[in-house]
Design an enzyme around this catalytic site. Sequence first.
Site, mmCIF file in Angstrom:
data_model
loop_
_atom_site.group_PDB
_atom_site.id
_atom_site.type_symbol
_atom_site.label_atom_id
_atom_site.label_comp_id
_atom_site.label_asym_id
_atom_site.label_seq_id
_atom_site.Cartn_x
_atom_site.Cartn_y
_atom_site.Cartn_z
ATOM 1 N N GLU A 192 8.362 8.848 4.098
ATOM 2 C CA GLU A 192 7.980 10.259 4.222
ATOM 3 C C GLU A 192 7.724 10.914 2.866
ATOM 4 O O GLU A 192 6.799 11.729 2.716
ATOM 5 C CB GLU A 192 9.059 11.031 4.979
ATOM 6 C CG GLU A 192 8.685 12.477 5.252
ATOM 7 C CD GLU A 192 9.665 13.184 6.160
ATOM 8 O OE1 GLU A 192 9.359 14.331 6.562
ATOM 9 O OE2 GLU A 192 10.735 12.605 6.473
ATOM 10 N N ASP A 241 0.875 -1.172 0.000
ATOM 11 C CA ASP A 241 0.000 0.000 0.000
ATOM 12 C C ASP A 241 0.915 1.227 0.000
ATOM 13 O O ASP A 241 1.258 1.766 1.052
ATOM 14 C CB ASP A 241 -0.901 -0.019 1.237
ATOM 15 C CG ASP A 241 -2.022 1.024 1.158
ATOM 16 O OD1 ASP A 241 -2.071 1.781 0.170
ATOM 17 O OD2 ASP A 241 -2.846 1.078 2.091
ATOM 18 N N HIS A 242 1.360 1.613 -1.196
ATOM 19 C CA HIS A 242 2.235 2.781 -1.364
ATOM 20 C C HIS A 242 1.726 3.641 -2.509
ATOM 21 O O HIS A 242 1.112 3.147 -3.454
ATOM 22 C CB HIS A 242 3.675 2.347 -1.659
ATOM 23 C CG HIS A 242 4.416 1.859 -0.458
ATOM 24 N ND1 HIS A 242 4.712 2.663 0.614
ATOM 25 C CD2 HIS A 242 4.932 0.632 -0.168
ATOM 26 C CE1 HIS A 242 5.370 1.966 1.525
ATOM 27 N NE2 HIS A 242 5.509 0.725 1.079
ATOM 28 N N GLY A 297 10.823 -4.424 15.166
ATOM 29 C CA GLY A 297 10.974 -3.635 16.387
ATOM 30 C C GLY A 297 11.152 -4.509 17.617
ATOM 31 O O GLY A 297 10.660 -5.634 17.674
#
Length: 312
Positions: free
Chosen positions: A112, A40-41, A183
Site C-alpha cells: 500500500e 515491479d515495485h 492463497g
Amino acid sequence: MVHMELRIFTEPQQGATYDDLLAVAQAAERFGYGAFFRSDHYLAMNTEGLPGPTDAWITLAGLARETSTIRLGTLVTSATFRYPGPLAISVAQVDQMSGGRVDLGIGAGWYEEEHQAYGIPFPPLKERFERLEESLAVITGLWRTPLGETFSYDGTHLTVKDSPALPKPRQPQGPPVLIGGTGKKKTPALAAKYADEFNVPFQSVEETRDVIERVRLACKAIDRDPTELVYSNALVLCCGRTEEEIAKRATSIGREVRELRENGLAGSPAELVDKIGRYAEAGSQRIYLQTLDLSDLDHLELVASEVVPQLG
C-alpha cells in the site's frame, strides 16, 4: 540427477540503477541461467533504496536490446499499476524487441505504501483480485485475437470496445503468464484459468508441496491438465565455498546464515544441490534465485559453475 532450471531474480527497488541491472542480466546470460527477472515495485522496503526506483518494463525493454538469448520477465507486475490495455501493448512491444523472450508475471498488488507514495489507487483486496482477473482476461484476449478481428470485453471494472488488439507479441499466443502466491482458493483458480506457470514465493518444501497440489486440483476442477503448468519457487540465494564466504554474503544482505539456511537457498554448493533436490521432489521445476547483492557477480558465477552442472 536433479532436474531444475535456475533463473536470476532481482529486487531493484532496494537500490539499483539500470546499469547495475544490465551488468547482472548480461552476466546471467553469459553464465547460462534460464532467465533474468526483476520485481515491479516503486518503493524500497527497509532501506532508502537510492538512487530510486526504475520502471520494470522500461528496464526490460532496454535489456531486450542488450541481451540476445536469456529470457526476461517480472516477478511480478502489479495489476494496480497499469491499465491492462496499455500493459498488453508494452509487454507485446518488449516481446517483439527481444525476439520473443518475455514472460509476464502479474499479481493483484499488496504494498500500500508505494501506491500512496506515487499516487496510485489502492482498492480493497477483493476489488484488487477482481481487477487482476479482468486484467488477465483483457491482456490475454488482446494478444490472442486474430489479426483483422477486434476484441471487446465487458467486466465489472473494465470495459473494452472494438479494440484492434494490436500490436501482437512475437510469441504466437503471447508471452507465458506467471501467477504466484500461497492463497487457498482464488489464486489457484486464477492460475488454472490463465497461467502458464505458478510460482510459490519464499516457502518451505512442505508448503510448496501443498500449494502445488491446490493448483493441480484447481486445474482438474475446470478440466485442464495440471501438467500444462510449470511449477516454480522463489528463494533468496546465499552460496559460498566456505563458511566464511557464506557468512560474508549473508552479512552483505543483512541476513543471518542460520535463518537463510532454514528459509532460503543457502550454504555450500553441495547444500544447494541437496535442497534443490527436495524442492524438485515436491513438484517444483524452476527456481528463481533472489539475488540481493547486485554487485557480487562472482556469486552468480559460483552457482553457475558448481551447482548448475549437477542439475541436469
